[in-house]
Design a protein around this motif. Structure first.
Motif, short mmCIF file in Angstrom:
data_model
loop_
_atom_site.label_atom_id
_atom_site.label_comp_id
_atom_site.label_asym_id
_atom_site.label_seq_id
_atom_site.Cartn_x
_atom_site.Cartn_y
_atom_site.Cartn_z
N HIS A 13 17.92 89.77 51.70
CA HIS A 13 17.22 88.72 51.85
C HIS A 13 18.50 88.04 52.86
CE1 HIS A 13 15.55 84.90 50.38
NE2 HIS A 13 16.43 84.50 49.97
N THR A 15 20.53 88.45 54.88
CA THR A 15 21.10 88.69 56.18
C THR A 15 19.83 88.28 57.12
OG1 THR A 15 21.55 90.95 55.35
CG2 THR A 15 20.75 90.48 57.93
N SER A 16 18.56 87.76 55.83
CA SER A 16 17.78 87.38 56.97
C SER A 16 17.75 85.66 56.45
CB SER A 16 16.57 87.71 55.98
OG SER A 16 15.00 86.37 56.68
N LEU A 17 18.51 85.52 56.13
CA LEU A 17 18.78 84.11 55.69
C LEU A 17 19.68 84.14 56.91
CD1 LEU A 17 19.31 82.62 51.99
CD2 LEU A 17 17.55 82.12 54.12
N VAL A 19 20.11 85.50 59.33
CA VAL A 19 19.90 85.39 60.53
C VAL A 19 19.40 84.37 61.20
CG1 VAL A 19 21.08 87.71 61.43
CG2 VAL A 19 17.73 87.17 60.76
N SER A 20 18.42 83.80 60.73
CA SER A 20 17.74 82.74 60.57
C SER A 20 18.77 81.21 61.53
CB SER A 20 16.75 82.05 59.50
OG SER A 20 18.43 81.50 58.46
N SER A 21 19.36 80.96 61.08
CA SER A 21 20.48 80.29 61.68
C SER A 21 20.97 80.55 63.25
CB SER A 21 22.56 80.22 60.91
OG SER A 21 21.66 79.85 59.29
N ASP A 23 19.12 81.23 65.98
CA ASP A 23 18.52 81.89 67.25
C ASP A 23 19.01 80.63 67.79
OD1 ASP A 23 16.01 82.19 68.65
OD2 ASP A 23 14.80 80.40 67.53
N VAL A 86 20.70 90.54 66.44
CA VAL A 86 20.04 90.35 65.19
C VAL A 86 19.51 91.06 64.70
CG1 VAL A 86 17.55 88.75 64.73
CG2 VAL A 86 19.97 88.06 65.27
N VAL A 90 19.68 93.04 60.95
CA VAL A 90 18.52 92.98 60.03
C VAL A 90 18.29 94.45 59.88
CG1 VAL A 90 15.82 93.31 60.17
CG2 VAL A 90 17.37 90.94 61.37
N ARG A 133 27.60 84.59 55.71
CA ARG A 133 26.69 83.44 56.04
C ARG A 133 26.52 82.38 55.73
NH1 ARG A 133 22.30 80.54 53.47
NH2 ARG A 133 22.36 81.34 51.42
#
Length: 255
Positions: A13, A15-17, A19-21, A23, A86, A90, A133
């Motif tokens: 979770h 890690t997902s947050l 990588v969302s930054s 883009d 990314v 992930v 993060r």
């Protein structure tokens, strides 16, 4: 504290947050909180740390192979795009979570400080990802939010791992912290987290209690966790008592 299963899930979770930054981000920008690294190198650092822990768990190593940790070997990572790193990041987080989920949490592999490796590394990699993060969000100027339950675990991990590690690794630097009456109280105002760090002997002792201390610092648990991990100054938090002792503690306990 978070359960073992929750930590395994949080690795994915967080890690997902992270990588969302990323883009559309320029991975060549320097990271203020890790000034020797660009975003490119920071992302690689996180992913390599995940893969090192993954390897230890999957190979069920008895002793930690520090020479196989490549998370600090980052000079070659330049000019990459988010689209390249990314998926790799992930994938590594998912693999580590899977590896941890497939072993007994109390199996004595990759043991650290006498504690079972799966429990230690599930926790360490959760908060490694949380803190980096924040580094990414700070470097890009985007909001950072953290579940208070996770932040509480981050704060307690600092007292359980970073604090004793500093006293073991840098005895000369931490020696000035020790003395009669030298105690520090960390008090979260929005979570069940009150920690007293007793520095009156050669090794710190941590108690989960409400006690009068030489210095107390109060604030939201996320902000306390960021402060002890040197991601934000203590200014803006409530500090009572010997502020110099608090500043010295945060300066000398590095991780």
């Amino acid at each position: 504290m978070l359960t073992y299963e929750r930590r395994c899930a949080e690795i994915i979770h967080q890690t997902s947050l992270l990588v969302s930054s990323l883009d559309g981000a320029d991975l060549g920008v320097q990271v203020p909180s890790t000034p020797d690294w660009t975003l490119n190198q920071l992302v690689r650092h996180v992913g390599l740390a995940h893969r090192w822990a993954d390897m230890m768990i999957r190979e069920r190593v008895a002793e930690i192979p520090y020479d196989r940790n490549q998370a600090q070997e980052l000079d070659s990572y330049v000019g990459e795009k988010a689209s390249e790193v990314v998926p790799w990041l992930v994938e590594g987080a998912a693999s580590l979570s899977e590896a941890l989920s497939e072993v007994d949490p109390d199996e004595m592999i990759a043991v650290l400080g006498g504690h079972p490796g799966p429990r230690v590394w599930s926790r360490r990699m959760t908060h490694e990802t949380v803190l980096h993060r924040w580094d990414v969000a700070n470097a890009l100027g985007v909001p950072f939010e953290l579940d208070p339950e996770v932040a509480r675990d981050t704060l307690i991990e600092w007292t359980d791992l970073a604090l004793p590690f500093a006293f073991y690794r840098w005895p000369e630097q931490t020696a000035p912290l020790v003395g009669p009456g030298r105690t520090v109280h960390l008090h979260a105002t929005d979570a069940d987290a009150e920690l007293v760090i007793d520095l009156t002997d050669s090794r710190p002792v941590v108690r989960h209690s409400h006690e009068k201390a030489a210095v107390a610092v109060r604030g939201p648990v996320v902000e306390l966790a960021l402060a002890v991990y040197r991601r934000r100054p203590v200014e803006g938090l409530e500090v009572f008592g010997d502020a110099e002792l608090l500043d010295l503690l945060l300066d000398r306990v590095r991780f």
